[in-house]
Design a protein around this motif. Structure first.
Motif, PDB file in Angstrom:
ATOM      1  N   GLN A 106      19.271   9.577 -32.982  1.00  0.00           N
ATOM      2  CA  GLN A 106      17.723  10.015 -31.829  1.00  0.00           C
ATOM      3  C   GLN A 106      17.398   8.405 -31.374  1.00  0.00           C
ATOM      4  N   ALA A 107      17.750   7.142 -31.617  1.00  0.00           N
ATOM      5  CA  ALA A 107      17.269   5.813 -30.658  1.00  0.00           C
ATOM      6  C   ALA A 107      17.517   6.204 -29.051  1.00  0.00           C
ATOM      7  N   ARG A 108      16.743   6.078 -28.064  1.00  0.00           N
ATOM      8  CA  ARG A 108      16.693   6.589 -26.457  1.00  0.00           C
ATOM      9  C   ARG A 108      16.545   5.719 -26.049  1.00  0.00           C
ATOM     10  N   MET A 109      16.630   5.373 -24.712  1.00  0.00           N
ATOM     11  CA  MET A 109      15.856   4.377 -23.686  1.00  0.00           C
ATOM     12  C   MET A 109      16.223   5.097 -22.338  1.00  0.00           C
ATOM     13  N   ASP A 110      14.995   5.256 -21.620  1.00  0.00           N
ATOM     14  CA  ASP A 110      14.188   6.013 -20.700  1.00  0.00           C
ATOM     15  C   ASP A 110      14.279   5.720 -19.435  1.00  0.00           C
ATOM     16  N   TYR A 146      12.442   0.570 -18.664  1.00  0.00           N
ATOM     17  CA  TYR A 146      12.494   1.643 -19.736  1.00  0.00           C
ATOM     18  C   TYR A 146      11.363   1.628 -20.570  1.00  0.00           C
ATOM     19  N   ARG A 147      11.849   3.054 -21.457  1.00  0.00           N
ATOM     20  CA  ARG A 147      10.646   2.559 -22.694  1.00  0.00           C
ATOM     21  C   ARG A 147      12.214   3.412 -23.449  1.00  0.00           C
ATOM     22  N   ILE A 148      11.783   2.465 -24.628  1.00  0.00           N
ATOM     23  CA  ILE A 148      12.391   1.937 -26.129  1.00  0.00           C
ATOM     24  C   ILE A 148      12.055   3.699 -27.066  1.00  0.00           C
ATOM     25  N   ASP A 149      12.668   4.788 -27.130  1.00  0.00           N
ATOM     26  CA  ASP A 149      11.982   5.512 -28.557  1.00  0.00           C
ATOM     27  C   ASP A 149      13.125   5.449 -29.982  1.00  0.00           C
ATOM     28  N   GLY A 150      12.783   5.027 -30.896  1.00  0.00           N
ATOM     29  CA  GLY A 150      13.803   5.298 -31.640  1.00  0.00           C
ATOM     30  C   GLY A 150      13.700   3.671 -32.578  1.00  0.00           C
ATOM     31  N   PRO A 151      14.704   3.372 -34.038  1.00  0.00           N
ATOM     32  CA  PRO A 151      15.680   2.583 -33.472  1.00  0.00           C
ATOM     33  C   PRO A 151      15.996   1.700 -33.059  1.00  0.00           C
ATOM     34  N   VAL A 152      15.975   0.297 -33.065  1.00  0.00           N
ATOM     35  CA  VAL A 152      17.172  -0.532 -32.413  1.00  0.00           C
ATOM     36  C   VAL A 152      17.747  -1.016 -33.575  1.00  0.00           C
ATOM     37  N   PHE A 153      19.141  -0.868 -34.178  1.00  0.00           N
ATOM     38  CA  PHE A 153      19.725  -1.448 -35.063  1.00  0.00           C
ATOM     39  C   PHE A 153      20.809  -1.618 -34.949  1.00  0.00           C
ATOM     40  N   ILE A 158      11.249  -4.145 -16.496  1.00  0.00           N
ATOM     41  CA  ILE A 158       9.971  -3.862 -17.314  1.00  0.00           C
ATOM     42  C   ILE A 158      10.712  -2.877 -18.440  1.00  0.00           C
ATOM     43  N   LEU A 159      10.334  -3.321 -20.007  1.00  0.00           N
ATOM     44  CA  LEU A 159      10.965  -3.087 -21.246  1.00  0.00           C
ATOM     45  C   LEU A 159       9.488  -2.562 -22.413  1.00  0.00           C
ATOM     46  N   ARG A 160       9.709  -0.790 -22.268  1.00  0.00           N
ATOM     47  CA  ARG A 160       8.590  -0.775 -22.974  1.00  0.00           C
ATOM     48  C   ARG A 160       8.810  -0.283 -24.780  1.00  0.00           C
ATOM     49  N   MET A 161       8.457  -0.819 -25.215  1.00  0.00           N
ATOM     50  CA  MET A 161       9.064  -1.556 -26.285  1.00  0.00           C
ATOM     51  C   MET A 161       7.649  -0.814 -27.720  1.00  0.00           C
ATOM     52  N   SER A 162       6.500  -0.696 -27.616  1.00  0.00           N
ATOM     53  CA  SER A 162       5.646   0.043 -28.352  1.00  0.00           C
ATOM     54  C   SER A 162       6.398   1.318 -29.253  1.00  0.00           C
ATOM     55  N   ARG A 163       6.918   2.427 -28.733  1.00  0.00           N
ATOM     56  CA  ARG A 163       7.870   2.909 -29.229  1.00  0.00           C
ATOM     57  C   ARG A 163       9.039   2.897 -30.179  1.00  0.00           C
ATOM     58  N   ILE A 164       8.978   1.737 -30.646  1.00  0.00           N
ATOM     59  CA  ILE A 164      10.199   1.618 -31.364  1.00  0.00           C
ATOM     60  C   ILE A 164      10.177   1.745 -32.590  1.00  0.00           C
ATOM     61  N   THR A 165      10.399   2.275 -33.684  1.00  0.00           N
ATOM     62  CA  THR A 165      10.056   1.995 -34.410  1.00  0.00           C
ATOM     63  C   THR A 165      10.917   1.297 -36.053  1.00  0.00           C
TER      64      THR A 165
END
Length: 550
Positions: free
Chosen positions: A397-401, A428-435, A456-463
């Motif tokens: 479910q983790a995505r980097m768009d 890039y906007r990173i969504d979901g868990p990064v583990f 630019i890494l947009r990290m506000s949506r990392i869960t």
């Protein structure tokens, strides 16, 4: 003690009638004899009712525990089983003090269903020697023992034993559909016993002599030198007792309104029960889902019902041992065969198999491991596989768009500036868990970025982020920096900050002044970096020049 003592007494009597043949059968199946099953039902049933965490739970010998005990009896003998029970009691009390009961909720349903299906198969296979009237062959693996039993039966068939066992099982199964309120197990066992006595059926071997009462408590079975070798079996017994007891308590809560068990107190009660039962020759005990369900359905509302069940069985031990001793072993095998069949909830199995492919895999693996290996290995395998599949699903479910940053650009820009920015900056906007389960994908994707000067890494949506994810992110930043690509980060949350700070990733960003609160700030920082590098025109360009270039 209860809101309706009369109803509790009646429920306890009903449960005792249901439990009697089960206690006898499981005692025989465990290898310690029917008397061990009765002692467990009386002693452990009473103590677990008093000290446990559920008002409705009924404890005693169970099929699942019997499955674990058979190889222990074969390897260490009866004394080893009693020692294992005592050690398991200590371990259960330790789990209660550590407040481990709350973790039962994390056992996935497919593991429980597969575990139950496997136990049902093992219980059924264990009954084949007594059901066919054949002496149990040597061996611990139920599949091998069952096969050797069938070979011997074909050579020397005993139709009397198989007739009694099939007849008892059929009466129980058909009777449960016809009149569920009637305890057909005891009816069928009494009928089989009467038939055996009237027709002098020598081929239907009886239980044999039973002591008229419980033995005096004793620790004579203890061998301190065997503690080391018995620790692993004790852990297995304690784990099974905890799992089955807490599962049974959860089932009981679900069948009632307003009842809620205390999982840690339940573990403590089972620990006390297992400390005491071996002193009287009893096998390790656990809460029994089938008997607990009968207790709830017959209207029990307090612990008085479970205590009544233990008291009635104590009366049987002291007053009716000569009669109980005449029950054919084939009849008890029929009771347990019917019990094994009724344990299999076809609807639940079908639902689990259809839910997802992962659930079906976990269910089948757990059931197969229960049948081929043992219960504790089966649960561990089920939990590991379920956990791995869950991690895979979460990681997917983790995505980097790559995202369009032009609407976020601060200030006014000409088309030329937009084009230059688009050529030199990628966001890039990173969504979901990064583990750990999927973080490597980010390293690969980020490392392949080309023909840009700023990322630019947009990290506000990392869960969620763990140390592995933070390290991967740090490695990606370092790799890009070595290629002359600046990395800006925006929207870092407090939960991510701890992991990033621990591995030094934040220091890397702070040193270059490239951590920003918002994306527009990061874009402004990226633009400033490009201006300093001579890749963008400065802000001082006259307004009319921009018009002329349009």
């Amino acid at each position: 003690m209860g809101r309706n003592p009369r109803r509790d007494l009646l429920a306890g009597l009903t449960v005792a009638i249901v439990a009697l043949p089960l206690a006898l059968g499981f005692g025989v199946s465990s290898g310690l004899g029917a008397e061990a099953g009765l002692a467990t039902a009386v002693v452990a049933g009473a103590l677990a009712a008093v000290f446990g965490g559920s008002n409705l739970q009924v404890s005693g010998p169970t099929g699942a525990m019997t499955v674990v005990l058979v190889p222990i009896v074969a390897q260490y003998g009866p004394g080893g089983v009693l020692t294992v029970g005592l050690m398991a009691g200590v371990l259960l009390i330790g789990l209660a003090l550590l407040r481990a009961g709350q973790y039962m909720r994390y056992v996935p349903a497919p593991v429980v269903e597969g575990f139950t299906l496997g136990i049902a198969c093992v219980i059924g296979l264990q009954q084949i020697p007594n059901a066919l009237g054949v002496d149990k062959p040597e061996g611990e693996k139920v599949l091998i023992v069952a096969w050797h039993t069938l070979v011997e039966f074909v050579a020397f068939p005993n139709w009397t034993a198989i007739g009694l066992s099939v007849g008892v099982a059929a009466v129980m199964l058909v009777g449960a559909r016809w009149k569920p309120a009637i305890p057909f197990s005891i009816v069928a066992v009494i009928a089989a016993t009467v038939i055996g006595q009237l027709f002098h059926l020598e081929a239907a071997a009886p239980i044999g002599d039973l002591p008229s009462g419980l033995p005096a408590p004793s620790l004579a079975f203890l061998d301190a030198s065997a503690f080391g070798s018995l620790l692993a079996p004790a852990v297995a017994v304690a784990a099974l007792a905890a799992l089955e007891s807490l599962l049974s308590a959860t089932v009981a809560d679900g069948m009632t309104v307003g009842q809620k068990h205390d999982p840690d107190k339940e573990l403590f009660g089972q620990g006390i029960a297992n400390l005491a039962a071996p002193l009287f020759g009893g096998v390790p005990a656990t809460a029994a889902i089938a008997r607990t369900a009968v207790n709830v359905r017959t209207g029990a509302s307090s612990r008085l019902a479970a205590l009544t069940h233990a008291a009635v069985l104590a009366v049987v031990v002291f007053a009716a041992a000569p009669l109980v001793s005449k029950i054919p072993l084939a009849a008890l095998a029929g009771v347990l065969l019917a019990t094994a069949i009724r344990m299999v909830e076809v609807g639940s199995l079908r639902a689990m198999a259809k839910a997802t492919r992962s659930d079906a895999v976990v269910l089948v693996l757990t059931a197969a491991a229960t049948l081929v290996l043992d219960l504790v290995y089966a649960v561990v395998i089920g939990l590991v596989v379920a956990g791995a599949l869950a991690l895979k699903a979460v990681a997917s479910q983790a995505r980097m768009d790559q995202v369009d940053f032009r609407p976020d650009l601060p200030g006014e820009h000409s088309d030329e500036e937009h084009a230059l920015l688009a050529e030199h900056i990628v966001a890039y906007r990173i969504d979901g868990p990064v583990f750990f389960a999927g973080a490597h994908r980010f390293l690969l994707e980020l490392s392949e970025v080309a023909d840009v000067k700023v990322v630019i890494l947009r990290m506000s949506r990392i869960t969620a982020m763990d140390a592995t994810g933070a390290l991967v992110l740090k490695d990606a930043v370092e790799k890009l920096n070595r290629r002359g690509i600046a990395v800006m980060a925006s929207g870092i949350r407090p939960g991510q900050r701890q992991a990033l700070d621990a591995v030094g990733a934040l220091d890397l960003l702070r040193h270059e002044g490239r951590e920003y609160t918002t994306t527009p700030e990061a874009i402004a920082g990226a633009r400033k970096h490009l201006e300093q590098a001579g890749l963008l025109p400065g802000r001082h360009r006259p307004h009319r020049t921009r018009k002329a270039t349009r």
